[in-house]
Motif scaffolding. Sequence first.
Motif, PDB file in Angstrom:
ATOM      1  N   LEU A   1       0.824  -1.214   0.000  1.00 59.74           N
ATOM      2  CA  LEU A   1       0.000   0.000   0.000  1.00 59.74           C
ATOM      3  C   LEU A   1       0.852   1.256   0.000  1.00 59.74           C
ATOM      4  O   LEU A   1       0.457   2.302  -0.518  1.00 59.74           O
ATOM      5  N   GLU A   2       2.059   1.145   0.613  1.00 56.87           N
ATOM      6  CA  GLU A   2       2.864   2.357   0.769  1.00 56.87           C
ATOM      7  C   GLU A   2       3.861   2.580  -0.359  1.00 56.87           C
ATOM      8  O   GLU A   2       4.320   3.698  -0.568  1.00 56.87           O
ATOM      9  N   LYS A   3       4.237   1.506  -1.067  1.00 57.43           N
ATOM     10  CA  LYS A   3       5.234   1.673  -2.129  1.00 57.43           C
ATOM     11  C   LYS A   3       4.558   2.159  -3.408  1.00 57.43           C
ATOM     12  O   LYS A   3       3.657   1.504  -3.938  1.00 57.43           O
ATOM     13  N   PRO A   4       5.006   3.287  -3.943  1.00 56.73           N
ATOM     14  CA  PRO A   4       4.336   3.824  -5.144  1.00 56.73           C
ATOM     15  C   PRO A   4       4.488   2.923  -6.367  1.00 56.73           C
ATOM     16  O   PRO A   4       3.685   3.037  -7.290  1.00 56.73           O
ATOM     17  N   GLU A   5       5.501   2.037  -6.393  1.00 56.48           N
ATOM     18  CA  GLU A   5       5.603   1.183  -7.575  1.00 56.48           C
ATOM     19  C   GLU A   5       4.484   0.140  -7.598  1.00 56.48           C
ATOM     20  O   GLU A   5       4.134  -0.381  -8.659  1.00 56.48           O
ATOM     21  N   PHE A   6       3.895  -0.146  -6.474  1.00 55.03           N
ATOM     22  CA  PHE A   6       2.776  -1.091  -6.451  1.00 55.03           C
ATOM     23  C   PHE A   6       1.422  -0.371  -6.473  1.00 55.03           C
ATOM     24  O   PHE A   6       0.502  -0.752  -7.166  1.00 55.03           O
ATOM     25  N   THR A   7       1.327   0.653  -5.663  1.00 53.69           N
ATOM     26  CA  THR A   7       0.041   1.329  -5.512  1.00 53.69           C
ATOM     27  C   THR A   7       0.227   2.811  -5.766  1.00 53.69           C
ATOM     28  O   THR A   7       1.020   3.456  -5.077  1.00 53.69           O
ATOM     29  N   ASN A   8      -0.487   3.332  -6.725  1.00 55.65           N
ATOM     30  CA  ASN A   8      -0.468   4.761  -7.012  1.00 55.65           C
ATOM     31  C   ASN A   8      -0.866   5.507  -5.745  1.00 55.65           C
ATOM     32  O   ASN A   8      -1.913   5.224  -5.159  1.00 55.65           O
ATOM     33  N   PRO A   9      -0.051   6.450  -5.290  1.00 55.60           N
ATOM     34  CA  PRO A   9      -0.387   7.127  -4.023  1.00 55.60           C
ATOM     35  C   PRO A   9      -1.721   7.878  -4.106  1.00 55.60           C
ATOM     36  O   PRO A   9      -2.321   8.178  -3.078  1.00 55.60           O
ATOM     37  N   ASN A  10      -2.167   8.188  -5.314  1.00 51.92           N
ATOM     38  CA  ASN A  10      -3.456   8.866  -5.441  1.00 51.92           C
ATOM     39  C   ASN A  10      -4.645   7.927  -5.232  1.00 51.92           C
ATOM     40  O   ASN A  10      -5.763   8.383  -5.012  1.00 51.92           O
ATOM     41  N   THR A  11      -4.397   6.634  -5.368  1.00 54.52           N
ATOM     42  CA  THR A  11      -5.493   5.686  -5.249  1.00 54.52           C
ATOM     43  C   THR A  11      -6.066   5.695  -3.836  1.00 54.52           C
ATOM     44  O   THR A  11      -5.315   5.549  -2.873  1.00 54.52           O
ATOM     45  N   PRO A  12      -7.375   5.879  -3.708  1.00 51.88           N
ATOM     46  CA  PRO A  12      -7.956   5.734  -2.369  1.00 51.88           C
ATOM     47  C   PRO A  12      -7.673   4.325  -1.862  1.00 51.88           C
ATOM     48  O   PRO A  12      -7.831   3.348  -2.595  1.00 51.88           O
ATOM     49  N   ARG A  13      -7.241   4.226  -0.609  1.00 54.90           N
ATOM     50  CA  ARG A  13      -6.820   2.922  -0.096  1.00 54.90           C
ATOM     51  C   ARG A  13      -7.910   1.858  -0.088  1.00 54.90           C
ATOM     52  O   ARG A  13      -7.611   0.693  -0.375  1.00 54.90           O
ATOM     53  N   PRO A  14      -9.158   2.212   0.227  1.00 57.32           N
ATOM     54  CA  PRO A  14     -10.158   1.120   0.169  1.00 57.32           C
ATOM     55  C   PRO A  14     -10.211   0.488  -1.223  1.00 57.32           C
ATOM     56  O   PRO A  14     -10.336  -0.725  -1.355  1.00 57.32           O
ATOM     57  N   LEU A  15     -10.056   1.318  -2.268  1.00 51.09           N
ATOM     58  CA  LEU A  15     -10.113   0.772  -3.614  1.00 51.09           C
ATOM     59  C   LEU A  15      -8.951  -0.177  -3.870  1.00 51.09           C
ATOM     60  O   LEU A  15      -9.123  -1.216  -4.527  1.00 51.09           O
ATOM     61  N   ALA A  16      -7.772   0.171  -3.364  1.00 55.55           N
ATOM     62  CA  ALA A  16      -6.631  -0.723  -3.560  1.00 55.55           C
ATOM     63  C   ALA A  16      -6.921  -2.090  -2.949  1.00 55.55           C
ATOM     64  O   ALA A  16      -6.633  -3.131  -3.557  1.00 55.55           O
ATOM     65  N   VAL A  17      -7.510  -2.085  -1.760  1.00 55.36           N
ATOM     66  CA  VAL A  17      -7.782  -3.369  -1.109  1.00 55.36           C
ATOM     67  C   VAL A  17      -8.880  -4.134  -1.866  1.00 55.36           C
ATOM     68  O   VAL A  17      -8.813  -5.351  -2.009  1.00 55.36           O
ATOM     69  N   ILE A  18      -9.868  -3.407  -2.362  1.00 59.64           N
ATOM     70  CA  ILE A  18     -10.916  -4.100  -3.128  1.00 59.64           C
ATOM     71  C   ILE A  18     -10.322  -4.701  -4.395  1.00 59.64           C
ATOM     72  O   ILE A  18     -10.740  -5.777  -4.842  1.00 59.64           O
ATOM     73  N   ASP A  19      -9.309  -4.047  -4.968  1.00 62.52           N
ATOM     74  CA  ASP A  19      -8.613  -4.654  -6.101  1.00 62.52           C
ATOM     75  C   ASP A  19      -7.984  -5.993  -5.709  1.00 62.52           C
ATOM     76  O   ASP A  19      -8.046  -6.959  -6.457  1.00 62.52           O
ATOM     77  N   TRP A  20      -7.369  -6.043  -4.509  1.00 65.49           N
ATOM     78  CA  TRP A  20      -6.808  -7.324  -4.055  1.00 65.49           C
ATOM     79  C   TRP A  20      -7.897  -8.387  -3.977  1.00 65.49           C
ATOM     80  O   TRP A  20      -7.679  -9.539  -4.358  1.00 65.49           O
ATOM     81  N   ILE A  21      -9.060  -7.952  -3.449  1.00 64.62           N
ATOM     82  CA  ILE A  21     -10.157  -8.920  -3.310  1.00 64.62           C
ATOM     83  C   ILE A  21     -10.533  -9.469  -4.677  1.00 64.62           C
ATOM     84  O   ILE A  21     -10.723 -10.676  -4.860  1.00 64.62           O
ATOM     85  N   LEU A  22     -10.627  -8.561  -5.658  1.00 65.07           N
ATOM     86  CA  LEU A  22     -10.981  -9.005  -7.007  1.00 65.07           C
ATOM     87  C   LEU A  22      -9.915  -9.951  -7.559  1.00 65.07           C
ATOM     88  O   LEU A  22     -10.236 -10.952  -8.211  1.00 65.07           O
ATOM     89  N   LEU A  23      -8.656  -9.633  -7.281  1.00 63.49           N
ATOM     90  CA  LEU A  23      -7.579 -10.524  -7.735  1.00 63.49           C
ATOM     91  C   LEU A  23      -7.705 -11.896  -7.082  1.00 63.49           C
ATOM     92  O   LEU A  23      -7.457 -12.931  -7.714  1.00 63.49           O
ATOM     93  N   LEU A  24      -8.082 -11.877  -5.818  1.00 62.70           N
ATOM     94  CA  LEU A  24      -8.244 -13.152  -5.122  1.00 62.70           C
ATOM     95  C   LEU A  24      -9.379 -13.966  -5.739  1.00 62.70           C
ATOM     96  O   LEU A  24      -9.283 -15.186  -5.932  1.00 62.70           O
ATOM     97  N   LEU A  25     -10.477 -13.258  -6.089  1.00 56.87           N
ATOM     98  CA  LEU A  25     -11.590 -13.947  -6.748  1.00 56.87           C
ATOM     99  C   LEU A  25     -11.110 -14.553  -8.064  1.00 56.87           C
ATOM    100  O   LEU A  25     -11.479 -15.679  -8.425  1.00 56.87           O
TER     101      LEU A  25
END
Lengths: 365, 365, 365, 365, 365
Positions: C190-214
């Motif tokens: 969540l904190e490294k910009p190479e993985f997660t765009n710092p502009n991305t709202p954090r809940p959305l980043a986590v929901i992306d993980w959920i979708l990846l898990l699905l």
Amino acid sequence: MNNNSTTSEFLKMTSISDGIAVNTDIYGNNRAGRSFKSVLFRWKRSVYQLIWKHLLIYAIVYVLLSILYQFILNEDGKKNFRVLAEHCTGYSRSLNIMIVLGFFTSTTMQRLFNMQITIPGTSKSITMFILSLKPDLPEGPLIIEQYARWQILSWVLTFRLVSKPLSKIYPDLASLQSAGLLTQEERDILEKPEFTNPNTPRPLAVIDWILLLLKETFLKSRYFAEINYMRNVDVVMAYKKSCGNTIKFATQNISPALIQAVILAVYGFGCITLMARNFSKEDAPLSNALISYIPLMPGLQFFIYFAWLCFGRAAVDPFGDDEDDINVKQLVQSHIEDSIRLKDLYNRQLRDLFPNLVCHSSNVL
Amino acid sequence: MNNNSTTSEFLKMTSISDGIAVNTDIYGNNRAGRSFKSVLFRWKRSVYQLIWKHLLIYAIVYVLLSILYQFILNEDGKKNFRVLAEHCTGYSRSLNIMIVLGFFTSTTMQRLFNMQITIPGTSKSITMFILSLKPDLPEGPLIIEQYARWQILSWVLTFRLVSKPLSKIYPDLASLQSAGLLTQEERDILEKPEFTNPNTPRPLAVIDWILLLLKETFLKSRYFAEINYMRNVDVVMAYKKSCGNTIKFATQNISPALIQAVILAVYGFGCITLMARNFSKEDAPLSNALISYIPLMPGLQFFIYFAWLCFGRAAVDPFGDDEDDINVKQLVQSHIEDSIRLKDLYNRQLRDLFPNLVCHSSNVL
Amino acid sequence: MNNNSTTSEFLKMTSISDGIAVNTDIYGNNRAGRSFKSVLFRWKRSVYQLIWKHLLIYAIVYVLLSILYQFILNEDGKKNFRVLAEHCTGYSRSLNIMIVLGFFTSTTMQRLFNMQITIPGTSKSITMFILSLKPDLPEGPLIIEQYARWQILSWVLTFRLVSKPLSKIYPDLASLQSAGLLTQEERDILEKPEFTNPNTPRPLAVIDWILLLLKETFLKSRYFAEINYMRNVDVVMAYKKSCGNTIKFATQNISPALIQAVILAVYGFGCITLMARNFSKEDAPLSNALISYIPLMPGLQFFIYFAWLCFGRAAVDPFGDDEDDINVKQLVQSHIEDSIRLKDLYNRQLRDLFPNLVCHSSNVL
Amino acid sequence: MNNNSTTSEFLKMTSISDGIAVNTDIYGNNRAGRSFKSVLFRWKRSVYQLIWKHLLIYAIVYVLLSILYQFILNEDGKKNFRVLAEHCTGYSRSLNIMIVLGFFTSTTMQRLFNMQITIPGTSKSITMFILSLKPDLPEGPLIIEQYARWQILSWVLTFRLVSKPLSKIYPDLASLQSAGLLTQEERDILEKPEFTNPNTPRPLAVIDWILLLLKETFLKSRYFAEINYMRNVDVVMAYKKSCGNTIKFATQNISPALIQAVILAVYGFGCITLMARNFSKEDAPLSNALISYIPLMPGLQFFIYFAWLCFGRAAVDPFGDDEDDINVKQLVQSHIEDSIRLKDLYNRQLRDLFPNLVCHSSNVL
Amino acid sequence: MNNNSTTSEFLKMTSISDGIAVNTDIYGNNRAGRSFKSVLFRWKRSVYQLIWKHLLIYAIVYVLLSILYQFILNEDGKKNFRVLAEHCTGYSRSLNIMIVLGFFTSTTMQRLFNMQITIPGTSKSITMFILSLKPDLPEGPLIIEQYARWQILSWVLTFRLVSKPLSKIYPDLASLQSAGLLTQEERDILEKPEFTNPNTPRPLAVIDWILLLLKETFLKSRYFAEINYMRNVDVVMAYKKSCGNTIKFATQNISPALIQAVILAVYGFGCITLMARNFSKEDAPLSNALISYIPLMPGLQFFIYFAWLCFGRAAVDPFGDDEDDINVKQLVQSHIEDSIRLKDLYNRQLRDLFPNLVCHSSNVL
């Protein structure tokens, strides 16, 4: 019992409202909303028709009180009258009946609008059932006949509970039977406690039959796809919920105590305004006579409040006999006609209607 | 524990409300909304019944104050009284309590109407489950029994949390057990912390059992199609959400501080109107006596405000004991009867009911 | 990193609110709505607690002004005071603050009620995911663990944005990590910009993980049916929309300018009523003293307006620290407990709970 | 009948509104809401245009009454006039017409907003049908042609019932036929009682054809998947319900009696304010002349009430000829253009539009 | 045209709003609703900022009128002034502007809240499309790129029609092209009448492309399951409807005549209150000077009415430049960022993010 009798009985259903003109005068209805003059001077379904009696009584009492004051009472009585009138005037201005009525009527109306949208309909479930069946089943028309009649039956049994005019037309199962909506066999089942718990609301019992019919259709593989079974169950469950909501609308309605309070408030206010007079100090006999004997303004006031009350109350019970109510009898009629029309969907092919339509033959090419 | 005992215990459920007449007087309820006279002079469920006590106290205090002014106070006291009365009159006209009440009551009522529509029901999920099963499973009736009872149980456990009358009937698990809604085994599981976290709301624990039963039914291939599993899960999840909304309705309700403020406003206003008098300058003893000792108009004013307050408060807590409240006890009863009736859907065939119906035999032809 | 540590960290989540009593006093809450006396004299969560300070200041200023008039001002000053008072009286009666407040408060409240219904929940998507998986996958519990934790995490990250109390408990990712909701690895991502765009709202980043898990679950064929993949995606997208609506509720809220205007109106009105006095012409020292030094009626007026303002403002921001607010901390807690309970659904069989239930064995027969 | 003629007739549909500029001036519309000056001084679609006639009559009568008082009446007449004026003044202040109007207009507007959202559209069902078919059916374009035209036809038949301007353009089936929406064959079927029950609402008859076409498409296996049949049926049923709701909106509308009552209230109030005058005791000829002959303030009062009434009435009947009404003629036009455009979806490939788009060729690699 | 250029152009999209701080000050926004002091004394987004100019003009005119009365007019003029002032006072108290404003503002606000909930979003359809594709298609990323860009494009084209700020940023297709949202080829197609009917609304043309892309994806068997085709069509149709509702919100908005009437009412009322004065009979120079030259109370009255008017008008047009409006520019930005992020879902595996997550390897065991 053979097929023909069922059909003929079913067709009898249409007879009840032959005399009713189905073509409602839609333009007369909402167009009138536009041109000011035409709407003000109509009588049918007008507010005058609704409340002229109350207004007349109001005017008579008002004039009688004026006569009492001017010709009958002696000086002492006049003084007393004046004091009471002043007292009433004060209260008539501080009472905010209009706010009470505004909230009451708008609350009931919004409730009514919501209900109108969610009123149950039989057309969706009948169409769905017909289109779910395998084509060309020999017993198809009979099953559809059965299904459509039970849908109509459950609809009528539901609205009999909430609409007084309908409960007069169909006071009991016998009347439903003679209207062709119910067979003798079905009536027996509804009436015998070993088949149907007497506590069971009758619409629910009929919906149970519909579900059993859906199950039977499934067990006999009459759907063209297995999934159609559950889809039809869904539609019937939605219909059942919708019936339940309609009954809820009528039974968990605005409390009668609330209606009582509002009526009392308006009547009380009307009585106060009958007495509420200002006695001009200037000596102007003509005007004073006008004011005393032609109660235009207090009448207008009472008219507005009373009219508002009537609309609120009409919205509380929309299934009644009034001209503005939902015409449940006509609704039954159109549901029956609908079901008859829809049954044609099963056997009819597009080519029956349009023999030389291009898209039939093109497949052959 | 054998099957019979379960069934018999289950049937015991029906016993609790034998005495309650299920046939609500629907017409008496909403028809009354129409004819003005009948609705004004009824006592049962009337607004008079609701507030006659308050009105009586109001009238007595009003008359006592009038006596105080006229017979007890000396000239100085009278002056003081008049000054206070004038002061109160001024405020009684500038306070717009009716607007407060209007918004309060209409807000709570619309909230209530929304809730009525979304109240959870057990009938949909039970029907769906029954119709999803393969026909003729030997264990089918038992599973359905189990499923239906757990649905009812979760419903009762939910409404016990929001309805005081229901929580009196079923104060604890023991009472539910003796009503046949809960077996000893289930009660143990609900009460033993190694099985059920004591923090878990009990309706949720039971809904978990229902989900486990759905899973077991799937694992043992008792659905006639695999897709029915997820459909049933959907229906149960919707039921669960609906239960949650009902609990939310009761717990995240209108704040008690708001109710307090509105009550205080109406009581305060009532006190002000008790003192608010105009002393006519004209010497009209009869009228003045009437005004002083028969508080018709201030009474009407107070009546309207107080009645409105009562309706607002009743809408805040619709699951209580009042006659206008949602009758939760009767609702439990009808849910139980419904579930018993629906269970018949599994084993019953259409031909059991209608032995000589055409559509059975037609397939044979 | 092994499984156990994840589990134990996860269990730590429950620790934060051990001290909070979960059993809300539901009856104390809404029952109070019924008996008039009990609700008027309670202090906790009362309207008195809310506004006693303002009322006290109001009373003191009122009395000081009275003293100023009676003992300090000379005849000229008194005249001036009287003129001002008369001026204020006129305005205090023509200002219709109550209508402003009525519309303001009812608008904000209806917005709040709508929001309460659509608040996002994690329970549906977790249940759906668990029941979609093939039974008896060895990695099942781990995936469910992961899935449930991410659901909770996205929920907390969402409500941290709208609820101040929650943003105090979880001011940053470190606090979430120490609460067991976040692993070190996830925090890095969540904190490294190479993985997660710092502009991305954090809940959305986590929901992306959920979708990846699905997706991963789908690719590894862990669903018992392919269709379950899209169903789970649907549920997660609905959850995401629901989170978005909650954030919208807080960010596109009632404009602060509107709140400012309403506050100013009420304060301004309060000041006017402090001066608004009628000086009786009659010489009634006792009453005049009462009116001057015991500001009962203007106080009641101010009380109603101020209370109404408070309710409106509370409805604007329902996730705060006030006693009537939605208790977000407790909500987090119950979501966590829910997820722990639900995870049992995967491994638990109905027979584990009910070893001697009839419907297990019957299949064997 | 060959394909070409159908197509050419269909294309004729577009001709009716060539003259209408489709580009609505959206910014002129809502931007105007922002800059105060521009919105105040526009004339088109302004409130001035709406009510200048009434205001003019109001002003003239007002001035005539002033002249009557000042120049024509003798001393006795003046006295009488004054008494009447005083009487009217009293009532004009106690009548709360604004509350009536506020509730009336906001209720009708909210109803209108709800209707706007649920207005039926043909685009969804046409798109769905086109995309459900097997690609490259030779008869595909013809079927789609047919389907789209029937959709438009049912839409026009529905809105003819509720919109007066549309019923003027299409007064009968002949006009629809000459507009290319109906073939001779179809018209015969609609008109012959042996095919179509004359009681059947015509939109329903056309929707039946659509359903038959869906069935035929299914029987001839033209859907690429069997499930598409039921999906299309669902979409058409939703469209049918939406048509039904639109008709309900117009027929079960706000009662004409309510509109009558509100109009009467406003007109009555207008008349009262014409007479309601205060005669200053001070001798200020200039001001008195201003007040008597320039009825600014009573005019403003009447203006507000009358304008409000107009908005409420416009919301009751939104399908009319007024500039603010929903432009049904343009709507028909855009539905027709839509359907023509959508038909391209069937034969067009993405590569026809974007010949060098990367994603086509990449599959070849 | 090669892939890289598309990608780079697409990435350019992000550049437009680099300068805008995305972190909205949520707490500053709604927390302020709580502490009374902080909210009263802020300037940014305050009601003061909104209306100080009008208040200043009001105060100046008020004082000028006072000077006119006291120093310029002779005795006759003063008399005339007093008569006019008295006249205005009477009307200022009988006009119920606040009720007009209350209904106007609450109606527009509730409309706005409904719209906020149903505003179209691109995220759902993009996610759905990505997850519907077969994994590891070589052309996958390109198709997704295309799909996502077209979604954004249709969104921007839609909101350009309703939001003036956005229509300034993207005044024509050229600006969209230089922002990377549109390629030269696509622009040609939109502009050439042989491809796109010039009457076709541009968002609809782009949505047609999206549907064609879905069809192509189906024809080339790129979905992992056939059913995904129709699911994506459903999602796109819902998105289209949502766009249509947004345009409807702006075009079938509150009529400008209504806004005009409300503005006129408030301005007219403001003018009346400027003149509405009571001239005290008592000789109290200080107070009279205060009242004449410091228009606190009429100013407060005008402030409340004018502020309320501003909120109502802001709710009518929520896509403007005001600070309280929906920030459409930022919304575009976040939709673009969202789409970029979501595209990662296709190629990214969970293990790319979490290389040592347990659930990957466990399958190997």
